[in-house]
Design an enzyme around this catalytic site. Sequence first.
Site, PDB file in Angstrom:
ATOM      1  N   LYS A   1      -6.686  55.000 115.466  1.00 27.67           N
ATOM      2  CA  LYS A   1      -8.115  55.741 115.658  1.00 27.67           C
ATOM      3  C   LYS A   1      -7.860  56.555 117.272  1.00 27.67           C
ATOM      4  CE  LYS A   1     -11.290  52.705 112.623  1.00 27.67           C
ATOM      5  NZ  LYS A   1      -9.793  51.572 112.813  1.00 27.67           N
TER       6      LYS A   1
HETATM    7  P1  5BU Z   1     -11.652  44.554 106.045  1.00 25.38           P
HETATM    8  O1  5BU Z   1     -12.076  42.636 106.795  1.00 25.38           O
HETATM    9  O2  5BU Z   1     -11.297  44.995 104.695  1.00 25.38           O
HETATM   10  O3  5BU Z   1     -13.469  44.337 106.432  1.00 25.38           O
HETATM   11  O4  5BU Z   1     -11.371  45.557 106.666  1.00 25.38           O
HETATM   12  C1  5BU Z   1     -11.508  46.465 107.303  1.00 25.38           C
HETATM   13  C2  5BU Z   1     -10.542  47.323 108.025  1.00 25.38           C
HETATM   14  O5  5BU Z   1     -10.524  48.450 107.555  1.00 25.38           O
HETATM   15  C3  5BU Z   1     -10.691  47.436 109.102  1.00 25.38           C
HETATM   16  O6  5BU Z   1      -8.905  46.976 109.386  1.00 25.38           O
HETATM   17  C4  5BU Z   1     -11.357  48.109 110.035  1.00 25.38           C
HETATM   18  O7  5BU Z   1     -10.596  48.524 111.578  1.00 25.38           O
HETATM   19  C5  5BU Z   1     -11.025  49.132 108.685  1.00 25.38           C
HETATM   20  N1  5BU Z   1     -12.106  50.053 109.236  1.00 25.38           N
HETATM   21  C6  5BU Z   1     -12.910  50.102 108.346  1.00 25.38           C
HETATM   22  O8  5BU Z   1     -13.465  48.649 108.496  1.00 25.38           O
HETATM   23  N2  5BU Z   1     -14.291  50.673 108.424  1.00 25.38           N
HETATM   24  C7  5BU Z   1     -13.935  52.164 109.408  1.00 25.38           C
HETATM   25  O9  5BU Z   1     -15.201  53.049 108.996  1.00 25.38           O
HETATM   26  C8  5BU Z   1     -12.880  52.847 109.782  1.00 25.38           C
HETATM   27  C9  5BU Z   1     -12.013  51.424 109.887  1.00 25.38           C
HETATM   28 BR1  5BU Z   1     -12.031  53.698 110.356  1.00 25.38          BR
END
Ligand code: 5BU
Length: 458
Positions: free
Chosen positions: A286
């Site tokens: 990011k």
């Molecule tokens: P989760 O554990 O499935 O909630 O992880 C989602 C990943 O995607 C996590 O590494 C976040 O940093 C990443 N992410 C997100 O969740 N939402 C966003 O809008 C973005 C990245 Br950009």
Amino acid sequence: MTTEQFVLELEKIGAIKFGSFTLKSGLQSPFYFDLRDMISYPEILDGVAELLAERIKDMDFDVLTGIPYTALPIASLVSAKLGKPLIYMRKEEKAYGTGNNVIGKFKKGDKCLVIDDLITTGASKIETAEGYEKEGVVVEDFVVVIDRSANGTEELAKDGYKLHSLITLDEIVELLSSKNLISEEKVKEVEDFTKSLIKPKIAKEKYINPLTQKLMDKMVEKQSNLVLSLDVTTQTEFFDILDKCGEEIVMLKTHVDILDDYDENFVPKLQKYAKQQNFLIFEDRKFADIGNTVRHQFRNGVYKINDWAEYITVHMVAGELILKGLFEGIENRSAFVLARMSSKGNLLNETYTRKCFEAAKKNPQWVAGFIGHGKDVEDIKRFKKKFPGSELLMMPGVKLERGSDAMGQQYITVEEAVGGGADCIIVGRGVIKATDPAKEAKIYRERAWQAYKKRIKK
Ligand code: 5BU
């Protein structure tokens, strides 16, 4: 008041001016319309409301609105005249996903007629319609007082909206010229100016970013559109989960900076896995700073991300030159631009999203896709429809069931994400916190790939 009288009144109060004016875009315009001060002339305001009411009284709508600020007082008068309820959208748009942007009572599915003072290009009308649609209000018709556009009707029609106007620029020019209120030269100048605004139609972008293509090829080859977000803090855990899930995924997403025990062995080991298990690597860094800083953050420092991650995430908040800072002079690296986020209360609004699309359109060689989210299938469809080219939609905030976490993450289901338009789903805790990550990764992969096949067959 007739339309003719109304125009003459506008000319009298200085709301219609001919001369030379610099527009917001920097263009020089031979005329200028500004209806904001109309509220200081109640008879004129009432007159135009009467004309509009007459114009729309037989149209099919449940509620009406005026786009703030100028058209809102006009619309409220029209509303009273027709006995049709008024609603309006906050001007300072609330952040994506927080709701409550519409003031006034309405039901989901209500048809809203939108009144505005002017139309120039139609872009802001489409943005307004999308804002309402996100709240469950249906927009089909726009009524403007003055159509000063070169091809507003066509522009709106492209997105399925209909434009009605009380009076057009041409009619105003004709009327004022017949009353000797403007010169022949001015009439000609206005004509030339509007003609110059019609942009030649550009054939749809054929260009496809090589890394977009590479990811699409890998998806097909592996029959998977699952991106695993391996958000753990030790290398042991990292490679342990990767052992179990690597075969299921098309791409691995890392946050390399959360590893407590990162060392020089990490990247070579990761690359070995990528080769053996046949997945791509994406570092979710990011980047968001000025070009010069992100260039170093990407290429230097402890992690030297450029050496091993083909895909990275980039915020557009610093402006599109961030892409130049990151990618200029290097090859085979591309960004997923964060056009929308999945977290509750995030500040990325529609205008910001549109700017992300514009930046991508200008730099197709550096943008492989967008990160995005949506509250439901329809919302995602609307979002994806606006992509400028063949960029992929990568979607985090996905689980088998809807839900949220305690820190703002919002989840929609695999089927909603992919059905709406996600090309890849990005799943972290849904897999890595499962008691059996291998089994869970299989389930996500199968469900996402089924949904993908179903969508593209349509
Ligand atoms: P989760 O554990 O499935 O909630 O992880 C989602 C990943 O995607 C996590 O590494 C976040 O940093 C990443 N992410 C997100 O969740 N939402 C966003 O809008 C973005 C990245 Br950009």
